[in-house]
Design a protein around this motif. Structure first.
Motif, PDB file in Angstrom:
ATOM      1  N   PRO A  35       1.630  -8.887   9.284  1.00  0.00           N
ATOM      2  CA  PRO A  35       0.716  -7.733   9.287  1.00  0.00           C
ATOM      3  C   PRO A  35       1.278  -6.616   8.411  1.00  0.00           C
ATOM      4  CG  PRO A  35       1.167  -8.496  11.529  1.00  0.00           C
ATOM      5  CD  PRO A  35       2.151  -9.182  10.634  1.00  0.00           C
ATOM      6  N   THR A  36       0.511  -6.199   7.414  1.00  0.00           N
ATOM      7  CA  THR A  36       1.042  -5.207   6.472  1.00  0.00           C
ATOM      8  C   THR A  36       1.330  -3.869   7.139  1.00  0.00           C
ATOM      9  OG1 THR A  36      -1.222  -4.624   5.821  1.00  0.00           O
ATOM     10  CG2 THR A  36      -0.076  -6.261   4.482  1.00  0.00           C
ATOM     11  N   GLY A  37       0.643  -3.556   8.221  1.00  0.00           N
ATOM     12  CA  GLY A  37       0.883  -2.292   8.895  1.00  0.00           C
ATOM     13  C   GLY A  37       2.138  -2.291   9.737  1.00  0.00           C
ATOM     14  N   GLU A  38       2.748  -3.464   9.893  1.00  0.00           N
ATOM     15  CA  GLU A  38       3.933  -3.572  10.742  1.00  0.00           C
ATOM     16  C   GLU A  38       5.137  -4.104   9.977  1.00  0.00           C
ATOM     17  OE1 GLU A  38       2.818  -6.087  13.973  1.00  0.00           O
ATOM     18  OE2 GLU A  38       0.897  -5.071  14.284  1.00  0.00           O
ATOM     19  N   ALA A  39       5.080  -4.045   8.638  1.00  0.00           N
ATOM     20  CA  ALA A  39       6.087  -4.728   7.833  1.00  0.00           C
ATOM     21  C   ALA A  39       7.396  -3.960   7.694  1.00  0.00           C
ATOM     22  CB  ALA A  39       5.527  -5.019   6.446  1.00  0.00           C
ATOM     23  N   GLY A  40       7.400  -2.649   7.964  1.00  0.00           N
ATOM     24  CA  GLY A  40       8.637  -1.886   7.860  1.00  0.00           C
ATOM     25  C   GLY A  40       8.926  -1.451   6.434  1.00  0.00           C
ATOM     26  N   PRO A  41      10.207  -1.224   6.105  1.00  0.00           N
ATOM     27  CA  PRO A  41      10.574  -0.762   4.761  1.00  0.00           C
ATOM     28  C   PRO A  41      10.521  -1.905   3.752  1.00  0.00           C
ATOM     29  CG  PRO A  41      12.538  -1.063   6.077  1.00  0.00           C
ATOM     30  CD  PRO A  41      11.376  -1.304   6.999  1.00  0.00           C
ATOM     31  N   PRO A  42      10.391  -1.590   2.456  1.00  0.00           N
ATOM     32  CA  PRO A  42      10.308  -2.642   1.451  1.00  0.00           C
ATOM     33  C   PRO A  42      11.644  -3.302   1.131  1.00  0.00           C
ATOM     34  CG  PRO A  42      10.159  -0.484   0.410  1.00  0.00           C
ATOM     35  CD  PRO A  42      10.116  -0.257   1.902  1.00  0.00           C
ATOM     36  N   VAL A  43      12.757  -2.626   1.362  1.00  0.00           N
ATOM     37  CA  VAL A  43      14.120  -3.069   1.036  1.00  0.00           C
ATOM     38  C   VAL A  43      14.262  -3.189  -0.488  1.00  0.00           C
ATOM     39  CG1 VAL A  43      15.990  -4.691   1.465  1.00  0.00           C
ATOM     40  CG2 VAL A  43      14.211  -4.338   3.210  1.00  0.00           C
ATOM     41  N   THR A  44      14.763  -2.147  -1.085  1.00  0.00           N
ATOM     42  CA  THR A  44      14.799  -2.015  -2.538  1.00  0.00           C
ATOM     43  C   THR A  44      15.446  -3.205  -3.230  1.00  0.00           C
ATOM     44  OG1 THR A  44      14.808   0.387  -2.412  1.00  0.00           O
ATOM     45  CG2 THR A  44      15.684  -0.596  -4.428  1.00  0.00           C
ATOM     46  N   GLU A  45      16.582  -3.643  -2.722  1.00  0.00           N
ATOM     47  CA  GLU A  45      17.291  -4.744  -3.384  1.00  0.00           C
ATOM     48  C   GLU A  45      16.433  -6.011  -3.416  1.00  0.00           C
ATOM     49  OE1 GLU A  45      19.912  -1.610  -2.671  1.00  0.00           O
ATOM     50  OE2 GLU A  45      18.624  -2.657  -1.228  1.00  0.00           O
ATOM     51  N   ASP A  46      15.680  -6.263  -2.357  1.00  0.00           N
ATOM     52  CA  ASP A  46      14.805  -7.434  -2.333  1.00  0.00           C
ATOM     53  C   ASP A  46      13.674  -7.301  -3.345  1.00  0.00           C
ATOM     54  OD1 ASP A  46      16.404  -7.643  -0.028  1.00  0.00           O
ATOM     55  OD2 ASP A  46      14.907  -8.881   0.971  1.00  0.00           O
ATOM     56  N   VAL A  47      13.060  -6.114  -3.387  1.00  0.00           N
ATOM     57  CA  VAL A  47      11.950  -5.888  -4.321  1.00  0.00           C
ATOM     58  C   VAL A  47      12.421  -6.073  -5.757  1.00  0.00           C
ATOM     59  CG1 VAL A  47      10.300  -4.197  -5.204  1.00  0.00           C
ATOM     60  CG2 VAL A  47      10.754  -4.331  -2.741  1.00  0.00           C
ATOM     61  N   LEU A  48      13.521  -5.414  -6.118  1.00  0.00           N
ATOM     62  CA  LEU A  48      14.015  -5.513  -7.484  1.00  0.00           C
ATOM     63  C   LEU A  48      14.446  -6.934  -7.813  1.00  0.00           C
ATOM     64  CD1 LEU A  48      16.146  -2.228  -7.781  1.00  0.00           C
ATOM     65  CD2 LEU A  48      13.723  -2.593  -8.275  1.00  0.00           C
ATOM     66  N   GLY A  49      15.021  -7.616  -6.841  1.00  0.00           N
ATOM     67  CA  GLY A  49      15.464  -8.987  -7.080  1.00  0.00           C
ATOM     68  C   GLY A  49      14.313  -9.929  -7.387  1.00  0.00           C
ATOM     69  N   ARG A  50      13.223  -9.813  -6.629  1.00  0.00           N
ATOM     70  CA  ARG A  50      12.126 -10.750  -6.882  1.00  0.00           C
ATOM     71  C   ARG A  50      11.350 -10.388  -8.155  1.00  0.00           C
ATOM     72  NH1 ARG A  50      10.203  -8.381  -1.841  1.00  0.00           N
ATOM     73  NH2 ARG A  50       8.355  -7.080  -2.189  1.00  0.00           N
ATOM     74  N   VAL A  51      11.237  -9.086  -8.461  1.00  0.00           N
ATOM     75  CA  VAL A  51      10.593  -8.713  -9.725  1.00  0.00           C
ATOM     76  C   VAL A  51      11.434  -9.201 -10.896  1.00  0.00           C
ATOM     77  CG1 VAL A  51       9.962  -6.775 -11.225  1.00  0.00           C
ATOM     78  CG2 VAL A  51       9.350  -6.737  -8.798  1.00  0.00           C
ATOM     79  N   ALA A  52      12.749  -9.019 -10.820  1.00  0.00           N
ATOM     80  CA  ALA A  52      13.630  -9.473 -11.900  1.00  0.00           C
ATOM     81  C   ALA A  52      13.554 -10.989 -12.062  1.00  0.00           C
ATOM     82  CB  ALA A  52      15.066  -9.036 -11.620  1.00  0.00           C
ATOM     83  N   ALA A  53      13.579 -11.714 -10.952  1.00  0.00           N
ATOM     84  CA  ALA A  53      13.540 -13.175 -11.029  1.00  0.00           C
ATOM     85  C   ALA A  53      12.230 -13.668 -11.634  1.00  0.00           C
ATOM     86  CB  ALA A  53      13.749 -13.775  -9.640  1.00  0.00           C
ATOM     87  N   ALA A  54      11.105 -13.090 -11.180  1.00  0.00           N
ATOM     88  CA  ALA A  54       9.804 -13.536 -11.673  1.00  0.00           C
ATOM     89  C   ALA A  54       9.620 -13.194 -13.144  1.00  0.00           C
ATOM     90  CB  ALA A  54       8.685 -12.916 -10.843  1.00  0.00           C
ATOM     91  N   THR A  55      10.053 -11.993 -13.552  1.00  0.00           N
ATOM     92  CA  THR A  55       9.898 -11.621 -14.951  1.00  0.00           C
ATOM     93  C   THR A  55      10.860 -12.396 -15.843  1.00  0.00           C
ATOM     94  OG1 THR A  55      11.311  -9.684 -14.529  1.00  0.00           O
ATOM     95  CG2 THR A  55       8.927  -9.334 -14.513  1.00  0.00           C
ATOM     96  N   ASP A  56      12.072 -12.682 -15.365  1.00  0.00           N
ATOM     97  CA  ASP A  56      13.003 -13.530 -16.129  1.00  0.00           C
ATOM     98  C   ASP A  56      12.384 -14.904 -16.379  1.00  0.00           C
ATOM     99  OD1 ASP A  56      14.967 -11.638 -16.382  1.00  0.00           O
ATOM    100  OD2 ASP A  56      16.208 -12.386 -14.735  1.00  0.00           O
TER     101      ASP A  56
END
Length: 389
Positions: free
Chosen positions: A27-48
């Protein structure tokens, strides 16, 4: 997508990846914080991965745009890690929307040879749904066409349509797509008792794919509007086109997509869905916000291809009748990535049955579609066959 939806999607993706579960089960309303390291890691991996496949991008500009995105995403996600309900600036919103495109959470996937390549880095999250769609999804993709003038470019077409009656040559699209045809071709359109006769200049091409010169084109000979005009959601944004073969062209239209009157899709009961159509360039460029040229960032990361067939996954996150101003309760909201050329696209439950007719959307706000279940009577009056629920 609006700010709440975006922040929820980014955080839900982190939680889903960490728990090894499907994104749409969080549930998106209950997901909590985004966790910066996770966000940057998956964007970097997908764009690489995208750069490694050299997917139609300029490497130098791609890397520069990627750094801009990562830097901006880090700033906004660190603030949301500290306070998941922190206010978001316009720059923050565009950054988060670019994140969900770039990491495959809400991608816009090219269709080639009638299907989505699941080895596309952006398709990884959705590979199970795409492969599970199998032949029914491929049949639906084949039945979706680009409504266009005689000479067509990536930003010079009318919208999207889909076959609803193969034998009768009927395709469903938006009323505002019909209006665009009439405006562009006033000399070739004449009013009739039921709608418009189209003499020349409007067509539907059921190929129009990237890296292909193949066409599967038919001419539009008649158009029947919904007959329900009005402001905003009071208008039934639907019209039926009648198609005929061109001399020397293909004689058989693709098999029809099932027009489903079940309310389950419009009420948001499916875990996900997809939109197939022909996104064109944005009507209103995002432009420069806080000294960042987001149009350049998006062009550099995702290429400059418009007007070709694409599939965009998402969910119906605002159920039928929940949108303000929808007094007829015939509109629902979805969060698949779409642009103005998607007008007239079907909303599919990963098979050859459509439960919605996409008709609009505003950047950083919800996309809107008519629920087939709520307009079935009106569609039947236009000659659209409605399946049994």
């Amino acid at each position: 997508m609006n700010g709440e939806r975006l922040r929820g999607l980014v955080a839900a993706r982190t939680q889903a990846d960490r728990q090894g579960i499907d994104l749409e089960s969080v549930p998106t309303g209950e997901a909590g914080p985004p966790v910066t390291e996770d966000v940057l890691g998956r964007v970097a991996a997908a764009t690489d991965a995208r750069l490694a496949k050299n997917a139609g991008v300029d490497p130098r500009e791609f890397r520069a745009a990627r750094e801009v995105l990562l830097r901006t995403a880090e700033r906004v996600t660190r603030r949301l890690d500290d306070d998941p309900q922190a206010p978001l600036t316009p720059d923050d919103l565009v950054a988060l929307e670019t994140v969900v495109h770039a990491d495959g959470t809400r991608p816009s996937l090219l269709i080639r040879d009638g299907e989505v390549r699941t080895d596309d880095p952006l398709a990884e999250l959705w590979a199970g749904d795409i492969e599970g769609g199998g032949e029914p999804l491929r049949r639906a993709i084949a039945a979706i066409g680009r409504v266009e003038p005689a000479v067509t470019t990536g930003n010079g077409f009318f919208g999207t349509c889909w076959i609803v009656d193969q034998a009768a040559g009927l395709a469903l699209t938006n009323l505002h797509v019909l209006h665009a045809i009439c405006k562009r071709l006033p000399h070739a359109v004449a009013r009739t008792d039921s709608g418009f006769r189209v003499f020349d200049g409007a067509f539907a091409d059921f190929r129009a794919e990237s890296d292909s010169i193949e066409t599967h084109r038919f001419k539009v000979v008649e158009a029947i509007p919904s007959g329900v005009e009005g402001p905003e959601f009071a208008r039934l944004d639907a019209a039926v086109l009648r198609l005929e073969p061109l001399p020397g062209g293909p004689t058989e239209l693709p098999a029809a997509i099932t027009v489903s009157p079940s309310p389950d899709g419009p009420l948001g009961r499916f875990d996900s869905c997809c939109v197939v159509g022909y996104p064109g360039p944005p009507k209103r460029p995002t432009g420069t916000i806080d000294e960042i040229d987001w149009d350049w960032v998006n062009r550099s990361l995702f290429g400059r291809l418009y007007g070709v067939k694409r599939l965009a996954p998402g969910i119906a996150h605002r159920p039928l009748g929940s949108l303000a101003g929808d007094t007829r309760a015939w509109v629902f909201g979805h969060d698949a990535t779409t642009l103005n050329g998607n007008s007239g696209s079907p909303i599919l439950a990963w098979d050859d049955a459509a439960f919605g007719l996409h008709f609009g959307g505003i950047t950083l706000d919800t996309n809107c579609a008519h629920g087939i279940s709520a307009i079935a009577t009106e569609l039947a009056a236009l000659g659209v066959p409605i399946s049994e629920a």
